[in-house]
Design a protein around this motif. Structure first.
Motif, PDB file in Angstrom:
ATOM      1  N   GLU A 195       0.719  -1.092   0.116  1.00  0.00           N
ATOM      2  CA  GLU A 195      -0.079   0.104   0.124  1.00  0.00           C
ATOM      3  C   GLU A 195       0.944   1.197   0.029  1.00  0.00           C
ATOM      4  OE1 GLU A 195      -0.288  -2.372   2.173  1.00  0.00           O
ATOM      5  OE2 GLU A 195      -2.346  -3.398   1.768  1.00  0.00           O
ATOM      6  N   VAL A 196       1.971   1.304   0.759  1.00  0.00           N
ATOM      7  CA  VAL A 196       2.754   2.353   0.850  1.00  0.00           C
ATOM      8  C   VAL A 196       3.363   2.432  -0.471  1.00  0.00           C
ATOM      9  CG1 VAL A 196       4.780   3.479   2.009  1.00  0.00           C
ATOM     10  CG2 VAL A 196       2.929   2.417   3.462  1.00  0.00           C
ATOM     11  N   ALA A 197       3.912   1.527  -1.069  1.00  0.00           N
ATOM     12  CA  ALA A 197       4.508   1.457  -2.255  1.00  0.00           C
ATOM     13  C   ALA A 197       4.008   2.164  -3.248  1.00  0.00           C
ATOM     14  CB  ALA A 197       5.301   0.033  -2.649  1.00  0.00           C
ATOM     15  N   ASP A 198       2.579   1.544  -3.460  1.00  0.00           N
ATOM     16  CA  ASP A 198       1.696   2.289  -4.274  1.00  0.00           C
ATOM     17  C   ASP A 198       1.419   3.587  -4.114  1.00  0.00           C
ATOM     18  OD1 ASP A 198      -0.235   2.014  -6.501  1.00  0.00           O
ATOM     19  OD2 ASP A 198      -1.695   1.913  -5.071  1.00  0.00           O
ATOM     20  N   LEU A 199       1.105   4.036  -2.871  1.00  0.00           N
ATOM     21  CA  LEU A 199       0.906   5.460  -2.637  1.00  0.00           C
ATOM     22  C   LEU A 199       2.068   6.454  -2.975  1.00  0.00           C
ATOM     23  CD1 LEU A 199      -0.772   5.375   0.533  1.00  0.00           C
ATOM     24  CD2 LEU A 199      -1.782   5.892  -1.412  1.00  0.00           C
ATOM     25  N   LYS A 200       3.455   5.733  -2.620  1.00  0.00           N
ATOM     26  CA  LYS A 200       4.494   6.560  -3.148  1.00  0.00           C
ATOM     27  C   LYS A 200       4.536   6.820  -4.644  1.00  0.00           C
ATOM     28  CE  LYS A 200       9.589   6.943  -3.170  1.00  0.00           C
ATOM     29  NZ  LYS A 200       9.467   7.542  -4.159  1.00  0.00           N
ATOM     30  N   LYS A 201       4.413   5.657  -5.310  1.00  0.00           N
ATOM     31  CA  LYS A 201       4.270   5.799  -7.134  1.00  0.00           C
ATOM     32  C   LYS A 201       3.262   6.796  -7.340  1.00  0.00           C
ATOM     33  CE  LYS A 201       5.483   1.131  -7.978  1.00  0.00           C
ATOM     34  NZ  LYS A 201       5.072  -0.410  -8.241  1.00  0.00           N
ATOM     35  N   GLN A 202       2.078   6.707  -6.766  1.00  0.00           N
ATOM     36  CA  GLN A 202       0.959   7.815  -7.105  1.00  0.00           C
ATOM     37  C   GLN A 202       1.426   9.033  -6.943  1.00  0.00           C
ATOM     38  OE1 GLN A 202      -3.015   7.108  -5.495  1.00  0.00           O
ATOM     39  NE2 GLN A 202      -2.656   4.679  -5.775  1.00  0.00           N
ATOM     40  N   CYS A 203       2.008   9.235  -5.693  1.00  0.00           N
ATOM     41  CA  CYS A 203       2.900  10.730  -5.062  1.00  0.00           C
ATOM     42  C   CYS A 203       3.966  11.082  -6.051  1.00  0.00           C
ATOM     43  CB  CYS A 203       3.524  10.447  -3.938  1.00  0.00           C
ATOM     44  SG  CYS A 203       3.928  12.090  -3.398  1.00  0.00           S
ATOM     45  N   ASP A 204       4.698  10.350  -6.558  1.00  0.00           N
ATOM     46  CA  ASP A 204       5.710  10.340  -7.715  1.00  0.00           C
ATOM     47  C   ASP A 204       5.035  10.928  -9.107  1.00  0.00           C
ATOM     48  OD1 ASP A 204       7.526  10.153  -5.722  1.00  0.00           O
ATOM     49  OD2 ASP A 204       8.085   7.977  -6.675  1.00  0.00           O
ATOM     50  N   VAL A 205       4.174  10.296  -9.316  1.00  0.00           N
ATOM     51  CA  VAL A 205       3.503  10.710 -10.580  1.00  0.00           C
ATOM     52  C   VAL A 205       2.661  12.080 -10.589  1.00  0.00           C
ATOM     53  CG1 VAL A 205       1.503  10.187 -11.978  1.00  0.00           C
ATOM     54  CG2 VAL A 205       3.194   8.245 -11.666  1.00  0.00           C
ATOM     55  N   LEU A 206       2.131  12.441  -9.298  1.00  0.00           N
ATOM     56  CA  LEU A 206       1.612  13.677  -9.036  1.00  0.00           C
ATOM     57  C   LEU A 206       2.443  14.749  -9.267  1.00  0.00           C
ATOM     58  CD1 LEU A 206      -1.346  14.877  -8.384  1.00  0.00           C
ATOM     59  CD2 LEU A 206      -0.529  14.672  -6.180  1.00  0.00           C
ATOM     60  N   VAL A 207       3.752  14.335  -8.639  1.00  0.00           N
ATOM     61  CA  VAL A 207       4.727  15.554  -8.571  1.00  0.00           C
ATOM     62  C   VAL A 207       5.408  15.876  -9.801  1.00  0.00           C
ATOM     63  CG1 VAL A 207       7.020  16.010  -7.646  1.00  0.00           C
ATOM     64  CG2 VAL A 207       5.266  15.047  -6.021  1.00  0.00           C
ATOM     65  N   GLU A 208       5.497  14.898 -10.636  1.00  0.00           N
ATOM     66  CA  GLU A 208       5.797  15.221 -11.950  1.00  0.00           C
ATOM     67  C   GLU A 208       5.025  15.842 -12.956  1.00  0.00           C
ATOM     68  OE1 GLU A 208       7.454  12.223 -15.504  1.00  0.00           O
ATOM     69  OE2 GLU A 208       7.958  11.540 -13.633  1.00  0.00           O
ATOM     70  N   GLU A 209       3.680  15.273 -12.688  1.00  0.00           N
ATOM     71  CA  GLU A 209       2.696  15.954 -13.350  1.00  0.00           C
ATOM     72  C   GLU A 209       2.292  17.525 -13.046  1.00  0.00           C
ATOM     73  OE1 GLU A 209      -1.952  15.223 -14.574  1.00  0.00           O
ATOM     74  OE2 GLU A 209      -0.747  13.400 -13.783  1.00  0.00           O
ATOM     75  N   TYR A 210       2.648  17.665 -11.762  1.00  0.00           N
ATOM     76  CA  TYR A 210       2.312  19.174 -11.250  1.00  0.00           C
ATOM     77  C   TYR A 210       3.631  19.953 -10.975  1.00  0.00           C
ATOM     78  CZ  TYR A 210      -2.525  18.091 -11.935  1.00  0.00           C
ATOM     79  OH  TYR A 210      -3.820  17.764 -12.378  1.00  0.00           O
ATOM     80  N   GLU A 211       4.776  19.548 -11.375  1.00  0.00           N
ATOM     81  CA  GLU A 211       5.799  19.988 -11.082  1.00  0.00           C
ATOM     82  C   GLU A 211       5.898  21.634 -10.984  1.00  0.00           C
ATOM     83  OE1 GLU A 211      10.908  19.647 -12.088  1.00  0.00           O
ATOM     84  OE2 GLU A 211       9.289  18.529 -13.238  1.00  0.00           O
ATOM     85  N   ASP A 212       5.422  22.190 -12.204  1.00  0.00           N
ATOM     86  CA  ASP A 212       5.416  23.580 -12.513  1.00  0.00           C
ATOM     87  C   ASP A 212       4.603  24.311 -11.542  1.00  0.00           C
ATOM     88  OD1 ASP A 212       6.997  23.320 -14.507  1.00  0.00           O
ATOM     89  OD2 ASP A 212       5.360  23.110 -16.059  1.00  0.00           O
ATOM     90  N   VAL A 213       3.250  23.554 -11.055  1.00  0.00           N
ATOM     91  CA  VAL A 213       2.343  24.184 -10.181  1.00  0.00           C
ATOM     92  C   VAL A 213       2.936  24.256  -8.673  1.00  0.00           C
ATOM     93  CG1 VAL A 213       0.213  23.661  -8.957  1.00  0.00           C
ATOM     94  CG2 VAL A 213       0.529  23.500 -11.425  1.00  0.00           C
TER      95      VAL A 213
END
Length: 80
Positions: free
Chosen positions: A33-51
């Motif tokens: 669960e934690v590994a999956d949340l980290k992956k989701q977080c990494d994707v979110l950070v990359e997608e919204y890096e400019d924001v």
């Protein structure tokens, strides 16, 4: 390692039998669960890096979760 698991490891090394729902070998492993949340977080950070950079440079007085999540990630989506 968390303080709890450090204590449990010390008990095991002292010969105390510690029974848990997970095998000893997995005590230091990240849960799925934690590994999956980290992956989701990494994707979110990359997608919204400019924001995130915009918040960091110009909007730090605003709450990051409000600025990022409510104003950008969830904007226009049904949040009910």
């Amino acid at each position: 390692m968390s303080e709890t698991f450090e204590t449990l490891h010390n008990l095991v090394h002292k010969g105390v039998k510690v029974v848990m729902d997970i095998p000893y070998e997995l005590w230091n492993e990240t849960s799925a669960e934690v590994a999956d949340l980290k992956k989701q977080c990494d994707v979110l950070v990359e997608e919204y890096e400019d924001v995130i950079e915009d918040w960091y440079r110009h909007h730090q007085t605003e709450d990051l979760s409000q600025f990022l999540c409510a104003n950008h990630v969830l904007k226009g989506k049904d949040t009910s």
